[in-house]
Design an enzyme around this catalytic site. Sequence first.
Site, PDB file in Angstrom:
ATOM      1  N   ASP A   1      -2.482   2.158  -5.762  1.00 37.43           N
ATOM      2  CA  ASP A   1      -2.456   1.705  -7.152  1.00 37.43           C
ATOM      3  C   ASP A   1      -3.623   0.744  -7.372  1.00 37.43           C
ATOM      4  OD1 ASP A   1       0.394   0.778  -9.180  1.00 37.43           O
ATOM      5  OD2 ASP A   1      -1.722   0.819  -9.674  1.00 37.43           O
TER       6      ASP A   1
ATOM      7  N   ASP B   1      -5.268   5.596 -12.470  1.00 31.62           N
ATOM      8  CA  ASP B   1      -5.314   4.449 -11.548  1.00 31.62           C
ATOM      9  C   ASP B   1      -4.311   4.528 -10.413  1.00 31.62           C
ATOM     10  OD1 ASP B   1      -2.969   3.942 -12.980  1.00 31.62           O
ATOM     11  OD2 ASP B   1      -3.225   1.791 -12.756  1.00 31.62           O
ATOM     12  N   GLU B   2      -3.719   5.659 -10.190  1.00 37.90           N
ATOM     13  CA  GLU B   2      -2.603   5.685  -9.244  1.00 37.90           C
ATOM     14  C   GLU B   2      -2.449   7.069  -8.627  1.00 37.90           C
ATOM     15  OE1 GLU B   2       2.111   5.283 -10.274  1.00 37.90           O
ATOM     16  OE2 GLU B   2       0.715   3.879 -11.151  1.00 37.90           O
TER      17      GLU B   2
END
Length: 500
Positions: free
Chosen positions: A106, A197-198
């Site tokens: 993350d 983002d993950e």
Amino acid sequence: NQGAGTDNKNEMAVMSRMALNTNKAGMEGLDKDRINQIILEASKGSRFYENEQKKELETDQRVATMKQQLDLITEKDKQKAVKVMDALAQQLEVARDLSRTIVHLDMDAFYAAVEMRDNPSLKDKPMAVGCMSMLCTSNYLARRFGVRAAMPGFIAKKLCPDLILIPTNFDKYREASKQVREILKEYDPNFCPMSLDEAYFDLTEHLVKRKSLTDKQRTFYNPYHCAKIECKIKDELKGMNCRDVNSKGVERLDDERNIEEEDNSKCVTFGFTDEDAVNEIRFRIQAKTQLTASAGIAPNTMLAKVCSDKNKPNGQYKIQPTREAVMDFVRTLPIRKVGGIGKVTEKMLKSLNIETCRDMFVHRGILHLLFSEISSHHFLQTSLGLGSTRVERSSERKSISVERTFRELSTPSDLYLKLNELCQSLSKDLKEEEMMGKTVSIKLKNDKFQVKTRSSSVPHAIDSLEAIYASASELLRLEIMACHPDPLKLRLMGVRMSSL
DNA sequence: GCGGATCAC
DNA sequence: TATGGTGATCCGC
């Protein structure tokens, strides 16, 4: 229980929806009551707030109904239900798989971090990405004021008058995301991105290969790495208030950066363990993008996700792949941290005195009796620390949609025009994706924030503007007629295609 | 198949 | 002045 800082019952009633969610990272030691007071003050009287209050009362009603059902349950029923759940737990236990090394990665305050990288003058200031009506994310300095993702910018400004708002630059975020994904691909070609983002990935195969990698192949250079400084900054963010970190923390960072260091000190050879590999990945991400990431390492995705939050920002956490370590972790894990359990489910479970995942196991009998089979099984799995041991790319998409919020519209010609624009956009998206569908839905949000969807299906799949608009406009016509002679006042419209 | 609701990000 | 957009899933008809 969220700490409203007020005695008014109605205000209290809405707090669990409106209040600052302190479950997430970067929220330790805030003046929660003061922050919630400001949020409440800014929201009170708005149509949005009124609707949130209404929704809150509806969940209260759900809780009350559930408790009535609970009263009707006999001790015998409960014993029977516990037996059913124990049999299931037994099956799950036999199938427990601790052999995979699953990682959830993350990026830290991703959009804000990209903006700070590209404009270093923002680094020592509270800032957020978004606009006055909605924030995407905020940096860690802003979080000290209670400024968070999904908060409207005008409220954030009340919490932190010096807050700097930066408009979104999605092209930049996509580019940074691509760079991160290139690295992840080397460790698991089947890694699974959940958003820009993950991502989840399975490190198991890499760890086998890793044993035969040379030192050189496990050595990387990162000009931005300095463990000592980062550690200090992180400690100060946790312990001090915003101003102190502002003046001291950042000054110290600059001082130490000025000290000439051997390039070797920024060259690191990583070891053979899973934790070494994940440190290496985060190190390489920082070298390539100047951005930091946090990660969780665990035997399944549910646990890995929770773990990636544990040492945020710029940290990682591992749960050892033993049943004892897993059960120990889950014993104190608050239910809200678990994926799939949101505000409403949390409130319902809390009313049953269930706060941690272990509590879910303790109360497995009543969960079986009060919730659907799917839900109670999911709760049981979670209480045992179980989750998916495979990461797989999400299957075929099932719908494609477009929706827009706008200043209130009510005259039919405006509404039809807006609908047509949305249909144009949807038609374009469908053609780009080379998809067609049979079910057209419209979504309407009125001036009171009430949401309504209407749908209709056609016998053959369509993708043209004309066909979509024909279905959608008929649905809208019916809704305008249903209100008549009152005007249909809308603040949002959406169009969706499904049955693809 | 439909519509409301919840959830993630 | 001002509270998002996209997609999935579940539940109860």
